[in-house]
Every structure is written in C-alpha cells, then in structure tokens.
Design an enzyme around this catalytic site. Sequence first.
Site, PDB file in Angstrom:
ATOM      1  N   TYR A 187       0.838  -1.203   0.000  1.00 44.65           N
ATOM      2  CA  TYR A 187       0.000   0.000   0.000  1.00 44.65           C
ATOM      3  C   TYR A 187       0.870   1.249   0.000  1.00 44.65           C
ATOM      4  CZ  TYR A 187      -4.361  -2.463   1.096  1.00 44.65           C
ATOM      5  OH  TYR A 187      -5.467  -3.266   1.066  1.00 44.65           O
ATOM      6  N   TYR A 209      -0.643  -9.924   0.774  1.00 52.86           N
ATOM      7  CA  TYR A 209       0.419  -9.348   1.616  1.00 52.86           C
ATOM      8  C   TYR A 209       0.334  -9.907   3.033  1.00 52.86           C
ATOM      9  CZ  TYR A 209      -3.372  -6.072   2.964  1.00 52.86           C
ATOM     10  OH  TYR A 209      -4.553  -5.521   3.372  1.00 52.86           O
ATOM     11  N   ARG A 233      -3.056 -11.657   3.909  1.00 54.37           N
ATOM     12  CA  ARG A 233      -4.344 -11.316   3.311  1.00 54.37           C
ATOM     13  C   ARG A 233      -4.404 -11.885   1.899  1.00 54.37           C
ATOM     14  NH1 ARG A 233      -7.851  -7.830   4.439  1.00 54.37           N
ATOM     15  NH2 ARG A 233      -9.082  -9.660   4.009  1.00 54.37           N
ATOM     16  N   HIS A 283      -7.235  -8.596  -2.498  1.00 52.73           N
ATOM     17  CA  HIS A 283      -8.576  -8.038  -2.261  1.00 52.73           C
ATOM     18  C   HIS A 283      -8.605  -6.573  -2.649  1.00 52.73           C
ATOM     19  CE1 HIS A 283      -6.270  -7.121   1.363  1.00 52.73           C
ATOM     20  NE2 HIS A 283      -7.012  -6.035   1.457  1.00 52.73           N
ATOM     21  N   HIS A 306     -10.782  -3.137  -1.413  1.00 44.43           N
ATOM     22  CA  HIS A 306     -11.725  -2.583  -0.429  1.00 44.43           C
ATOM     23  C   HIS A 306     -12.782  -1.747  -1.154  1.00 44.43           C
ATOM     24  CE1 HIS A 306      -9.158  -3.453   3.160  1.00 44.43           C
ATOM     25  NE2 HIS A 306      -8.178  -3.347   2.277  1.00 44.43           N
TER      26      HIS A 306
HETATM   27 FE   FE2 Z   1      -6.257  -4.348   2.468  1.00 46.82          FE
END
Ligand code: FE2
Lengths: 239, 200
Positions: free
Chosen positions: A105, A144, A154, A157, A159
């Site tokens: 991110y 990640y 995770r 995905h 959001h």
């Molecule tokens: Fe996320």
Amino acid sequence: MTGFIPRDRRWHPPALTPGYKTSVKRSPSFAPLSFPTSPSEESGPVFRDDMLGPQDGDLIHNFAKPGESAVGPRIIVHGRVLDECGRPVPNTLVEVWQANAGGRYRHKKESYLAPLDPNFGGCGRVVTDEHGFYEFRTIQPGPYPWPNTMADWRPAHIHFSVFGHSFAQRLITQMYFEGDPLIWKCPIVDTIPSRAGIESLVAALDMSRAIPMDSLAYKFDIVLRGRRQTHFENRPEGL
Amino acid sequence: MVQKLDILRESPSQTAGPYVHIGCTPNFSGITGIYPEDLGTRMITGDAAGERITIKGTVHDGAGTALRDALVEVWQADAAGKFAGQGGDAAFTGWGRSAGDMATGEFTFETVKPGAVSWPDGRKQAPHVTFWIVARGINLGLHTRMYFADEDAANAQDPILSRLEHSQRIPTLLAQPEGNGVYRFDIHLQGAQETIFFDI
Ligand SMILES: [Fe+2]
C-alpha cells in the site's frame, strides 16, 4: 417511509472476533440498540457523477506519469449495486482502494518490504449508472502479510465503500478473487460466520468482459439493505 | 418444499482495515493529484442558515487509547430540520467525513446546529447528528447519535433517549459545550464509558 429490512447480524461478522486480534479492544460489549428508522437514517448524502474526474475509475492511470501505467495484471472490475429486494441502486458512489501488484500500500504506516509502484496510487471511485451498474479498471492487487499472528497473509482483495441512498445502507466491505487459496486461511475473511457469506464476496472471473490482449475481467455485485415493502402503515408508535 | 423468497442477502461487511484513508481521504494520506480534495471536507458550502458549530472528539478503544486510523462520518439535518436532497439548505451538504488529526486522532466537523427532525409518529426528535465509525478492528461500521447536552427539554422528550433502558448510559450520547460554538463528543468503543451504538 416504511423503514429497512432489519440487518441480519448473524450473517455479518460479529464485533468480537478474537482470531482477528485488533477487534478485541475495538468491539463494543453492549448489544447495539434497535429503533425504527426515521428520516435521519432513511436519507443520505447525494453525489453526482459530474463531480468525478475522467480518470477516477482508472487506477492503472490515475496516479501514473503521463505515458506510463501501473505494473500488474490489468483487470476490469464490473458489477451491479442492488438492494435486498433485487432493485438496482442507481447514481450511488462506490469508492475503492487496494495494494499494488506486489501487495504494497502507498501508506506511511505500511511496513511490508515489497516496493511501491511509482505509477500506482491505489484509490479510485465511480458512480453507478441508472441501472445500478459500475465498472472500473485497475491492476490485480497482490496478497500481503500482516501483523496478527506471525503467519497471516491477506488474500488479494479490493476494499469497497458504498453509500446507497440512505445512511442506513452505508457499507464497507472487501472483494476477493475467484480461486485464491488464501481466502480460506485469512482471519479477517473468517470473521464472516458462514461459507455462503464469504462466497458472496468472491468475484467471478468473467472472460465475457475481458478485453483481448489488454485486460481480464471480474464481476462483483454488491447488495445493500432494502426497504420494507408494504401498503400497510406502521403501527403509529412504531415500536 | 415452499416457494423461494425473492430476497437477496446483504453483502457481508468487512473491516475498513488500516488503510481506509487511502480510499476515502487520499489527500490526507499524502496521495495527491488524483482527487482535487477529499470528499466530506466541507459541510458548509455557502451562506448556510443556522448557528455555526464545531464538533470535536476522539474515538477510544477499550484500553483508553485514541484511535488514529479511524474514519468518522456524520450525517445531519440542516438548521430547519431538512436533509440535503430532500429540500434542505442548498449551501449545506449535511455530510462530513474526517480522518482525524494525524498525531492525536481528534476529528473535527465545522457544521451548523441541526434542527428538529420528525419521528415516524409525528413527534419531534431532539437535535442530533448521526455518526458512523469504521476502522481496523471494527468488523461492521458502528452507528451512533450525538445529542446536545444543552438541549435538556428537547432531549427529555426525544423518542429514543426517553425510552432507553439503561438511562445512566445517556451521557455517552451527549456532546458537551465548550464555548465559542465548540461541542465535544468523545466516542468509547468499549469499557466503562462505552458509547451507545445503534442497530438501525
Ligand atoms: Fe487491504
């Protein structure tokens, strides 16, 4: 106004889910109190698609330098926003955010060693059309690792934040990708009580919407709460 | 076997996670150049009628720690008790969004004091602001309401406040005036001061 179909809290994740450790001190311990909805819950903010910039729904390019683009498998994500009665939810704002193709991110608190992509910001937004359809373009995010136990990853995905037309419909959720084995190992996914609930957040690979030599496509429908339907009035006291 | 109901299931909620600010307030998180400004930054967009107020507060976890990764949204009527999109003041959006202060997590909303809104049976509700809180560790967005501690008479008649079983918890819904139009509304997710949350 007849209010909304009550939210089925056995279908949603409960507040306290110890497998997802952060929920332990962030979960209310009292049961939430119910009351009949009033105009405060039945109305909601209005967004117009003329507030959108031309690249808001194109995450491949909306942060990229001119002539460049984000790295990763290019995908179209499309679907429909509906309510529980099956009616389309038109002209509603859908905001998305995600990691880059390496699972990183663009955030100062992010500690994963995967590199930033200088051409990928990670956010986008679209407004559904008059039939509730939406579509945006992005790159497939990577999985990640995250600090929960030392072994949690995770699944890939995206959001989603969706408004609907009433504040009672406000929803944040996540879209997963068909076939990802990490879905069934994730403590955040596992907060959802049922397998059917989890599967309702898994987008299907949709080759019918793929663009030849350009992008794969995934279909992800979103269901918001529906209004109760009746010609009969509520009991006046509403309780 | 019986006939099938034509009812869909609501999409299950998932936590907003630690990076909700990337999606909802990207400029705040340092991702500039995509959106001209973050949505919900300004609730008053012109010469809106009514008393200007500032709402400030912090979201605390069960250990008393202030959250710095929450996203707080508010939705309220204008000074006349009307909502945007339903004949409300054209210079007032009624909707605000705050990522909180980078260092302290304190949220701030510059708004107008809402008027009274009707209850389904025609009674008037006390002035209130609806809050919606999401963050890492919150699995389903939390709804609550902020009322005004200096509205004793209206609060006493309010259809929700007047029927709460645990009336000793009502102060968790009351914003305290601090002078100069500032109201403080701290939210506690858990613990002795746990805020009343609603299943609306
Ligand atoms: Fe996320």
